[in-house]
Design a protein around this motif. Structure first.
Motif, PDB file in Angstrom:
ATOM      1  N   SER A  22       6.140   0.241  -7.869  1.00 21.01           N
ATOM      2  CA  SER A  22       6.116  -1.128  -8.384  1.00 21.01           C
ATOM      3  C   SER A  22       4.767  -1.789  -8.121  1.00 21.01           C
ATOM      4  O   SER A  22       4.311  -1.825  -6.976  1.00 21.01           O
ATOM      5  CB  SER A  22       7.235  -1.937  -7.706  1.00 21.01           C
ATOM      6  OG  SER A  22       7.138  -3.305  -8.010  1.00 21.01           O
ATOM      7  N   ARG A  23       4.126  -2.258  -9.155  1.00 21.52           N
ATOM      8  CA  ARG A  23       2.876  -3.016  -9.066  1.00 21.52           C
ATOM      9  C   ARG A  23       1.839  -2.331  -8.164  1.00 21.52           C
ATOM     10  O   ARG A  23       1.370  -2.917  -7.190  1.00 21.52           O
ATOM     11  CB  ARG A  23       3.154  -4.421  -8.518  1.00 21.52           C
ATOM     12  CG  ARG A  23       4.169  -5.212  -9.330  1.00 21.52           C
ATOM     13  CD  ARG A  23       4.496  -6.500  -8.616  1.00 21.52           C
ATOM     14  NE  ARG A  23       5.487  -7.286  -9.335  1.00 21.52           N
ATOM     15  CZ  ARG A  23       6.220  -8.237  -8.776  1.00 21.52           C
ATOM     16  NH1 ARG A  23       6.083  -8.498  -7.483  1.00 21.52           N
ATOM     17  NH2 ARG A  23       7.086  -8.913  -9.477  1.00 21.52           N
ATOM     18  N   PRO A  24       1.441  -1.111  -8.466  1.00 22.79           N
ATOM     19  CA  PRO A  24       0.492  -0.423  -7.576  1.00 22.79           C
ATOM     20  C   PRO A  24      -0.868  -1.105  -7.476  1.00 22.79           C
ATOM     21  O   PRO A  24      -1.482  -1.101  -6.409  1.00 22.79           O
ATOM     22  CB  PRO A  24       0.372   0.973  -8.206  1.00 22.79           C
ATOM     23  CG  PRO A  24       0.848   0.814  -9.610  1.00 22.79           C
ATOM     24  CD  PRO A  24       1.875  -0.253  -9.584  1.00 22.79           C
ATOM     25  N   ALA A  25      -1.347  -1.694  -8.570  1.00 28.82           N
ATOM     26  CA  ALA A  25      -2.659  -2.353  -8.513  1.00 28.82           C
ATOM     27  C   ALA A  25      -2.642  -3.504  -7.515  1.00 28.82           C
ATOM     28  O   ALA A  25      -3.574  -3.672  -6.712  1.00 28.82           O
ATOM     29  CB  ALA A  25      -3.053  -2.857  -9.909  1.00 28.82           C
ATOM     30  N   GLN A  26      -1.569  -4.296  -7.554  1.00 29.82           N
ATOM     31  CA  GLN A  26      -1.471  -5.415  -6.621  1.00 29.82           C
ATOM     32  C   GLN A  26      -1.297  -4.925  -5.182  1.00 29.82           C
ATOM     33  O   GLN A  26      -1.832  -5.523  -4.241  1.00 29.82           O
ATOM     34  CB  GLN A  26      -0.294  -6.315  -7.008  1.00 29.82           C
ATOM     35  CG  GLN A  26      -0.513  -7.108  -8.277  1.00 29.82           C
ATOM     36  CD  GLN A  26      -0.105  -6.340  -9.526  1.00 29.82           C
ATOM     37  OE1 GLN A  26       0.012  -5.120  -9.520  1.00 29.82           O
ATOM     38  NE2 GLN A  26       0.107  -7.065 -10.629  1.00 29.82           N
ATOM     39  N   TYR A  27      -0.572  -3.825  -5.016  1.00 28.09           N
ATOM     40  CA  TYR A  27      -0.363  -3.247  -3.677  1.00 28.09           C
ATOM     41  C   TYR A  27      -1.696  -2.811  -3.072  1.00 28.09           C
ATOM     42  O   TYR A  27      -2.028  -3.178  -1.941  1.00 28.09           O
ATOM     43  CB  TYR A  27       0.589  -2.054  -3.808  1.00 28.09           C
ATOM     44  CG  TYR A  27       0.843  -1.281  -2.530  1.00 28.09           C
ATOM     45  CD1 TYR A  27       1.770  -1.725  -1.592  1.00 28.09           C
ATOM     46  CD2 TYR A  27       0.160  -0.096  -2.270  1.00 28.09           C
ATOM     47  CE1 TYR A  27       2.015  -1.007  -0.430  1.00 28.09           C
ATOM     48  CE2 TYR A  27       0.401   0.638  -1.112  1.00 28.09           C
ATOM     49  CZ  TYR A  27       1.330   0.175  -0.198  1.00 28.09           C
ATOM     50  OH  TYR A  27       1.560   0.885   0.956  1.00 28.09           O
ATOM     51  N   PHE A  28      -2.466  -2.048  -3.825  1.00 29.38           N
ATOM     52  CA  PHE A  28      -3.747  -1.579  -3.304  1.00 29.38           C
ATOM     53  C   PHE A  28      -4.746  -2.719  -3.170  1.00 29.38           C
ATOM     54  O   PHE A  28      -5.587  -2.718  -2.253  1.00 29.38           O
ATOM     55  CB  PHE A  28      -4.298  -0.467  -4.202  1.00 29.38           C
ATOM     56  CG  PHE A  28      -3.468   0.784  -4.194  1.00 29.38           C
ATOM     57  CD1 PHE A  28      -3.159   1.424  -3.007  1.00 29.38           C
ATOM     58  CD2 PHE A  28      -2.978   1.318  -5.380  1.00 29.38           C
ATOM     59  CE1 PHE A  28      -2.379   2.570  -2.984  1.00 29.38           C
ATOM     60  CE2 PHE A  28      -2.212   2.469  -5.369  1.00 29.38           C
ATOM     61  CZ  PHE A  28      -1.909   3.101  -4.170  1.00 29.38           C
ATOM     62  N   ALA A  29      -4.670  -3.704  -4.057  1.00 27.49           N
ATOM     63  CA  ALA A  29      -5.545  -4.872  -3.941  1.00 27.49           C
ATOM     64  C   ALA A  29      -5.303  -5.607  -2.634  1.00 27.49           C
ATOM     65  O   ALA A  29      -6.246  -6.049  -1.962  1.00 27.49           O
ATOM     66  CB  ALA A  29      -5.318  -5.813  -5.127  1.00 27.49           C
ATOM     67  N   ALA A  30      -4.033  -5.733  -2.247  1.00 26.82           N
ATOM     68  CA  ALA A  30      -3.710  -6.416  -0.986  1.00 26.82           C
ATOM     69  C   ALA A  30      -4.343  -5.697   0.198  1.00 26.82           C
ATOM     70  O   ALA A  30      -4.867  -6.339   1.125  1.00 26.82           O
ATOM     71  CB  ALA A  30      -2.189  -6.490  -0.815  1.00 26.82           C
ATOM     72  N   PHE A  31      -4.334  -4.364   0.181  1.00 30.33           N
ATOM     73  CA  PHE A  31      -4.932  -3.613   1.291  1.00 30.33           C
ATOM     74  C   PHE A  31      -6.455  -3.726   1.302  1.00 30.33           C
ATOM     75  O   PHE A  31      -7.075  -3.787   2.373  1.00 30.33           O
ATOM     76  CB  PHE A  31      -4.510  -2.143   1.229  1.00 30.33           C
ATOM     77  CG  PHE A  31      -3.149  -1.899   1.816  1.00 30.33           C
ATOM     78  CD1 PHE A  31      -2.946  -1.935   3.182  1.00 30.33           C
ATOM     79  CD2 PHE A  31      -2.064  -1.660   0.992  1.00 30.33           C
ATOM     80  CE1 PHE A  31      -1.686  -1.735   3.721  1.00 30.33           C
ATOM     81  CE2 PHE A  31      -0.803  -1.446   1.526  1.00 30.33           C
ATOM     82  CZ  PHE A  31      -0.613  -1.480   2.891  1.00 30.33           C
ATOM     83  N   LEU A  32      -7.066  -3.751   0.125  1.00 31.30           N
ATOM     84  CA  LEU A  32      -8.516  -3.923   0.072  1.00 31.30           C
ATOM     85  C   LEU A  32      -8.937  -5.291   0.615  1.00 31.30           C
ATOM     86  O   LEU A  32      -9.884  -5.401   1.400  1.00 31.30           O
ATOM     87  CB  LEU A  32      -9.003  -3.752  -1.368  1.00 31.30           C
ATOM     88  CG  LEU A  32      -9.079  -2.323  -1.910  1.00 31.30           C
ATOM     89  CD1 LEU A  32      -9.331  -2.337  -3.418  1.00 31.30           C
ATOM     90  CD2 LEU A  32     -10.171  -1.538  -1.208  1.00 31.30           C
ATOM     91  N   ILE A  33      -8.238  -6.326   0.183  1.00 30.28           N
ATOM     92  CA  ILE A  33      -8.552  -7.676   0.678  1.00 30.28           C
ATOM     93  C   ILE A  33      -8.304  -7.752   2.182  1.00 30.28           C
ATOM     94  O   ILE A  33      -9.109  -8.318   2.936  1.00 30.28           O
ATOM     95  CB  ILE A  33      -7.722  -8.724  -0.083  1.00 30.28           C
ATOM     96  CG1 ILE A  33      -8.146  -8.754  -1.558  1.00 30.28           C
ATOM     97  CG2 ILE A  33      -7.868 -10.102   0.541  1.00 30.28           C
ATOM     98  CD1 ILE A  33      -7.217  -9.557  -2.461  1.00 30.28           C
TER      99      ILE A  33
END
Length: 505
Positions: free
Chosen positions: A115-126
């Motif tokens: 579910s929503r992988p782009a948002q998941y990985f974005a959260a970890f980058l931020i």
């Protein structure tokens, strides 16, 4: 130019990358080419960040005790607030740990996050950039902004991609950590009124009365004790770990718990040394309670994640114990040994706990259960995985030759120099740690295949093997050759000991 702004690059590059992923998104289908491209982009951003941190490590001068790679620019001039960052031998290893663990989290979540992988990985980058900001900030208000801001992505990671009770767990995590941090801001405002700015070195050099030192220490204590977490403000951690996705648990245990220990070293000890000395007995007592009592609590757990979470609390007790032993040891008998052990233990625990949570994640992806009773005989169907899990379990129990032994051994030796009973209680972790870890390993990995679900398990795929192999190599490297890590810290710790020894009354 990159050398002059290397720290800013480390902080802001992953944040900008994360914001870019948020804007672009992964489309309507998580298996679409766009979603796959987002995964690759996330890994590229965090890998480049790790490479930049390696450049920082290679350029770092171990003989220099002060801050390196310093950047300073006005931020809020009306209140004398600066964008002021730098690293020393204490913060640089923690930054390297942060940039090392984050790419492994991205790889580990490659296929498991539907579910929503782009948002998941974005959260970890931020989150990665904000955590590096905490370890780099030399202005009190900048430190506070990074400290609080990193709660937001972790709040979302647990709240969106967590388990059934994720809302309860993420609200508890946020409230505990946020409310504790408010008192840190109060302490910063008081110090600002005394110095006219938020420069941490200005805070360290100003004279402060004993009553004020005690109150400032208590304000810092509440903020950092929640983060470590110390007994009795540890209750948010097991809930957060159990409900968090695997990547969230890894970052929480490997990096975010270290924020509390770092806060004690960077703020409490050098800013209010007399207040720290006054409360050192209390800190030692709370640390030993965490080591012994929480070890027994871990023995009782039926959920693998919860057991490892309680294990983390016990091992972080060694960190605070090592930091506050120095007033109980004669200055000429190696008072800095406990501090060095505490710092090594932070790095080691980051590697081991991250690996343990990833091992649980591997099994959970296949069986969708974390209950120990649902497993048994996993070594028969997943022999390669079992070999890795046994190695990490041995490291968690403090086996010589692994990173788990080095820091704990240093702290136990420092405890002997301080008081026999301190050492006796601290050394019980060698028994309790082996007890709860091996008891879990025996029930999960060994024996006959327990049920049909275990019989159908498949061993590690290439992606999982790479992640666990990298962590295994790191655990063995630090365990067999800790010298590069210790050498990086020693000069800064010696300077810190001199600062702490000078009364500010």
């Amino acid at each position: 130019m990159l050398a002059n702004y290397l720290l800013s690059f480390l902080i802001w590059f992953p944040i900008v990358g994360g914001l870019g992923l948020l804007v672009i998104g992964d489309g309507s289908d998580t298996q679409s080419p766009q979603a796959k491209l987002m995964r690759i982009a996330a890994l590229a951003f965090t890998t480049i960040t790790f490479m930049a941190s390696v450049a920082l490590y290679l350029a770092f001068d171990n003989a220099e005790p002060g801050m390196q790679f310093v950047e300073r620019a006005p931020w809020v001039e009306a209140f004398n607030v600066w964008y002021y960052v730098g690293v020393d031998g204490i913060s640089a290893p923690l930054i390297l740990l942060t940039t090392f663990i984050t790419p492994l989290v991205v790889i580990a979540g490659w296929d498991s996050i539907k579910s929503r992988p782009a948002q998941y990985f974005a959260a970890f980058l931020i989150l990665e950039g904000l955590m590096i900001g905490v370890f780099s900030a030399l202005d009190g208000l900048l430190f506070y902004v990074f400290w609080e801001a990193m709660l937001i992505p972790m709040f979302l990671i647990i709240g969106i991609w967590g388990g059934e009770r994720r809302i309860y767990a993420t609200l508890k995590f946020f409230l505990y950590t946020f409310l504790g941090s408010v008192l840190m801001l109060v302490a910063f405002i008081y110090l600002y009124l005394q110095t006219g700015g938020f420069d941490l070195f200005g805070f360290m050099n100003v004279s402060i009365g004993m009553t004020a030192q005690k109150l400032i220490f208590l304000a810092f204590l509440i903020a950092f004790a929640v983060k470590v977490p110390m007994w009795p403000v540890h209750t948010w951690l097991p809930d957060a770990h159990v409900e968090a996705p695997t990547g969230g648990s890894v970052i929480l245990a490997a990096i975010m718990l270290k924020m509390g220990g770092y806060g004690f070293v960077r703020l409490s000890l050098p800013i209010v040394p007399d207040g720290s000395a006054y409360f050192s007995g209390l800190m030692i007592a709370l640390s030993l309670i965490a080591v012994v009592y929480i070890g027994f609590v871990a023995l009782m757990q039926k959920d693998m994640k919860k057991l490892i979470a309680y294990s983390s609390i016990a091992h972080m007790g060694f960190v605070t114990l090592g930091m506050f032993l120095l007033w109980s040891i004669a200055a000429d008998t190696g008072a800095g040994l406990g501090m060095t052990g505490a710092m090594v233990q932070m790095i080691s625990h980051g590697l081991i706990s991250g690996a343990m949570f990833l091992c649980v994640g591997v099994m959970y992806d296949r069986m969708h259960s974390r209950q120990i009773a649902d497993y048994g005989g996993v070594a028969n169907t997943m022999p390669v995985f079992a070999a890795f899990m046994v190695l990490f379990s041995m490291a968690n129990a403090g086996l010589p030759g692994t990173s788990g032994f080095v820091g704990e051994f240093m702290v136990i030796i420092a405890s002997f120099k301080a008081n026999f009973w301190f050492a006796f209680l601290a050394a019980t972790t060698l028994i309790l740690g082996a007890a709860y870890t091996l008891w879990m390993v025996k029930r999960v990995l060994y024996g006959e295949v327990a049920n049909d679900n275990v019989a159908k398990l498949t061993d590690l795929n290439a992606r999982e093997f790479i992640v666990l192999a990298i962590l295994a190599a790191s655990v063995l490297l630090v365990g067999l050759w800790p010298a590069p890590l210790v050498d990086m810290m020693n000069t800064t710790i010696e300077q810190l000991m001199q600062q702490i020894a000078q009364s500010k009354l």
